[in-house]
Design a protein around this motif. Structure first.
Motif, PDB file in Angstrom:
ATOM      1  N   ALA A 128       0.865  -1.192   0.000  1.00 54.79           N
ATOM      2  CA  ALA A 128       0.000   0.000   0.000  1.00 54.79           C
ATOM      3  C   ALA A 128       0.895   1.234   0.000  1.00 54.79           C
ATOM      4  O   ALA A 128       1.843   1.302   0.798  1.00 54.79           O
ATOM      5  N   PRO A 129       0.627   2.220  -0.874  1.00 55.18           N
ATOM      6  CA  PRO A 129       1.490   3.412  -0.932  1.00 55.18           C
ATOM      7  C   PRO A 129       1.657   4.097   0.421  1.00 55.18           C
ATOM      8  O   PRO A 129       2.756   4.533   0.770  1.00 55.18           O
ATOM      9  N   ALA A 130       0.558   4.157   1.201  1.00 54.62           N
ATOM     10  CA  ALA A 130       0.640   4.826   2.506  1.00 54.62           C
ATOM     11  C   ALA A 130       1.579   4.071   3.451  1.00 54.62           C
ATOM     12  O   ALA A 130       2.298   4.675   4.250  1.00 54.62           O
ATOM     13  N   THR A 131       1.593   2.723   3.345  1.00 57.19           N
ATOM     14  CA  THR A 131       2.469   1.923   4.202  1.00 57.19           C
ATOM     15  C   THR A 131       3.929   2.140   3.798  1.00 57.19           C
ATOM     16  O   THR A 131       4.814   2.200   4.661  1.00 57.19           O
ATOM     17  N   LEU A 132       4.166   2.257   2.506  1.00 60.81           N
ATOM     18  CA  LEU A 132       5.529   2.533   2.027  1.00 60.81           C
ATOM     19  C   LEU A 132       6.015   3.873   2.578  1.00 60.81           C
ATOM     20  O   LEU A 132       7.155   3.991   3.054  1.00 60.81           O
ATOM     21  N   LEU A 133       5.122   4.868   2.550  1.00 60.49           N
ATOM     22  CA  LEU A 133       5.470   6.198   3.058  1.00 60.49           C
ATOM     23  C   LEU A 133       5.792   6.121   4.554  1.00 60.49           C
ATOM     24  O   LEU A 133       6.768   6.721   5.022  1.00 60.49           O
ATOM     25  N   ARG A 134       4.985   5.355   5.301  1.00 60.55           N
ATOM     26  CA  ARG A 134       5.218   5.210   6.752  1.00 60.55           C
ATOM     27  C   ARG A 134       6.542   4.513   7.012  1.00 60.55           C
ATOM     28  O   ARG A 134       7.283   4.869   7.934  1.00 60.55           O
ATOM     29  N   LEU A 155      -0.812   9.160  -5.807  1.00 57.02           N
ATOM     30  CA  LEU A 155      -1.620  10.003  -6.695  1.00 57.02           C
ATOM     31  C   LEU A 155      -2.326   9.218  -7.791  1.00 57.02           C
ATOM     32  O   LEU A 155      -3.202   9.751  -8.468  1.00 57.02           O
ATOM     33  N   LEU A 156      -1.947   7.950  -7.944  1.00 55.34           N
ATOM     34  CA  LEU A 156      -2.499   7.151  -9.037  1.00 55.34           C
ATOM     35  C   LEU A 156      -4.021   7.076  -8.974  1.00 55.34           C
ATOM     36  O   LEU A 156      -4.718   7.292  -9.976  1.00 55.34           O
ATOM     37  N   ASP A 157      -4.536   6.797  -7.764  1.00 58.22           N
ATOM     38  CA  ASP A 157      -5.988   6.701  -7.575  1.00 58.22           C
ATOM     39  C   ASP A 157      -6.668   8.005  -7.934  1.00 58.22           C
ATOM     40  O   ASP A 157      -7.700   8.022  -8.611  1.00 58.22           O
ATOM     41  N   GLN A 158      -6.051   9.093  -7.465  1.00 56.00           N
ATOM     42  CA  GLN A 158      -6.659  10.404  -7.685  1.00 56.00           C
ATOM     43  C   GLN A 158      -6.724  10.737  -9.179  1.00 56.00           C
ATOM     44  O   GLN A 158      -7.738  11.227  -9.667  1.00 56.00           O
TER      45      GLN A 158
END
Lengths: 254, 246
Positions: A128-134, A155-158
């Motif tokens: 998950a992108p958010a997990t990578l960021l964390r 941003l891909l989803d957006q």
């Protein structure tokens, strides 16, 4: 049709692995792809796709892999095997010639791209992108750099949503997206231009929001719930880093 | 006239969202679609304008079924102003944005130009004709989306939360546009969370999210406390004031 998000939620060991371990593994595969011979490249690509199946993301990974790699692989084989002039060109039928060394080179280039693509798809499908960021924040990477690495996935989803909204608006105002390839190309152009301009407008707004929140006020960010990490995974990451350094040295010195 | 007959729809892998929904919006009539978040209001719009295909039932405009037709063909009958239209502006200039719809109909240049000027005049955007849509204020972008649909001169209009976030002046402009379209015999369907706006402008209400979605005249809807509680909407100010006084 591709879904809006590449990430497929799951509970496999690859899903649970720390994103830093997975990204180190991905980089190792990329570096190794420059050392493997053509048959091994294709075999390892197949193994990675099988790992995707075992992790429950196989359908999504294989579908995207075929969609993205097939046109490229075909083009590489046609160009290197039949179009690019080589000394060992053999006639097949009429004007059609082929080169064995050209086909071997195409197999090498195609296999390398195939392996990098398969492993990248497996990484983004299980991370998950958010997990990578964390994970990057927990590893005390500079916030700007970690956001730069993870933001394309975030941003891909957006952008997919925005593209769909623009397409819906155009179609409900009478734009036909069916018909001849020329008409489809026109519809694509009418979609891409506003998508690009709105992305540029968004970038400024996003930058203001991040600045207003003190995004880069400190050299690193505190993470309340960092992704799970273990001693074994840290050991694995360091081992892979050393292995990559050795591979790079071998490639330079040989 | 817009007619919806026995509409049935479910998203893949989810229970039925609509089962046998029917409603009629005669010419010169405004129907407000209300209900709690997630009740299916925006989904209903997508079923009407062809972005989603119903599993059962059909949609008719002027007595002719448009179900199963391409979205671009349905666009010749039904115009949609989406929720957050500012996200869906795509042209490089205000003029081009408004001209996009009429151009798809293959109209001659002079007619397109006349329609663009008329739509921008009605939405008070004529002096913004050469600007980029993203340079407009939020209210102006909303009205640009409305102008884009007005320029198509369609018998049915769908407005998804068009009044949201507008100040008094812009709200009054929107109300005068709605009144003019109603007088011109258009069938208008609007999704709305602002019950004062519904009370002032709509003729009937389709309440979603309750046991049986049905079309009710505005005074009857706001007098029915059971239905109001069922679909989770509050009474408009005049009704609350009347209740307080009695």
């Amino acid at each position: 049709m591709l879904n809006s998000s590449i990430y497929c939620p799951g509970e496999s060991s690859l899903h649970r692995a720390n994103p830093l371990t997975k990204s180190t593994g991905l980089f190792t595969v990329v570096v190794t792809s420059f050392l493997l011979p053509p048959p091994a490249l294709w075999v390892v690509s197949a193994i990675i796709l099988l790992i995707g199946l075992a992790c429950g993301v196989g359908g999504s990974v294989i579908w995207r892999y075929v969609l993205l790699s097939l046109p490229f692989t075909l083009a590489v084989f046609v160009f290197h095997g039949a179009i690019l002039p080589r000394s060992d060109m053999q006639p097949v039928l009429g004007w059609l010639h082929y080169s064995l060394t050209g086909l071997e080179h195409a197999s090498l280039v195609g296999g390398r791209i195939s392996l990098i693509l398969a492993s990248s798809l497996l990484f983004v499908s299980t991370t998950a992108p958010a997990t990578l960021l964390r994970a990057l924040d927990a590893a005390r990477w500079p916030p700007g750099l970690s956001f730069l690495l993870a933001s394309p996935l975030l941003l891909l989803d957006q952008f997919t949503g925005r593209a769909r909204a623009i397409s819906d608006a155009q179609q409900t105002r009478g734009l036909s997206v069916d018909g001849s390839p020329w008409r489809r190309l026109q519809a694509l152009r009418m979609l891409l231009v506003p998508l690009l301009t709105s992305a540029l407008a968004d970038a400024q707004e996003r930058s203001h929001v991040l600045t207003a929140r003190g995004f880069r006020a400190l050299p690193y960010r505190t993470v309340i719930d960092p992704p799970a990490d273990t001693r074994f995974q840290r050991f694995l990451r360091w081992s892979l880093a050393v292995f990559m350094a050795m591979e790079t040295a071998f490639m330079v010195l040989r | 006239m817009l007619e919806v007959r026995d509409l049935g729809f479910a998203y893949q892998g989810q229970p039925l969202l609509f089962d046998g929904v029917s409603t009629t919006v005669p010419d010169g009539h405004i129907l407000a679609v209300v209900g709690r978040n997630g009740a299916g209001k925006s989904t209903l719009f997508k079923l009407l304008n062809g972005l989603l295909k119903p599993e059962d039932g059909e949609v008719l405009v002027g007595g002719k079924s448009i179900s199963g037709r391409k979205i671009s063909e349905i666009a010749a009958h039904i115009g949609t102003v989406f929720q957050s239209p500012e996200q869906q502006l795509f042209a490089g200039r205000v003029e081009e944005e408004v001209a996009f719809g009429p151009r798809q109909f293959g109209l001659p240049a002079n007619q397109i130009s006349e329609r663009v000027s008329d739509a921008l005049n009605r939405t008070s955007l004529l002096d913004q004709i050469a600007r980029h849509p993203l340079d407009l204020s939020a209210a102006e972008r909303r009205f640009l989306a409305i102008a884009s649909v007005l320029a198509m001169r369609l018998p049915v209009l769908l407005l998804d939360e068009a009044q949201r976030g507008l100040d008094r002046v812009w709200t009054e402009r929107l109300e005068s546009i709605l009144e003019a379209e109603r007088s011109a015999g258009k069938s208008i369907v609007m999704i709305c969370h602002d019950m004062d706006f519904v009370e002032r402008n709509a003729d009937t209400v389709l309440a979603l999210g309750g046991r049986t979605p049905r079309q009710i005249p505005v005074p009857a809807f706001f007098s029915d406390t059971e239905v109001l509680a069922e679909v989770s909407v509050e009474r408009p100010t005049p009704y609350r004031l009347r209740e307080f006084m009695t």
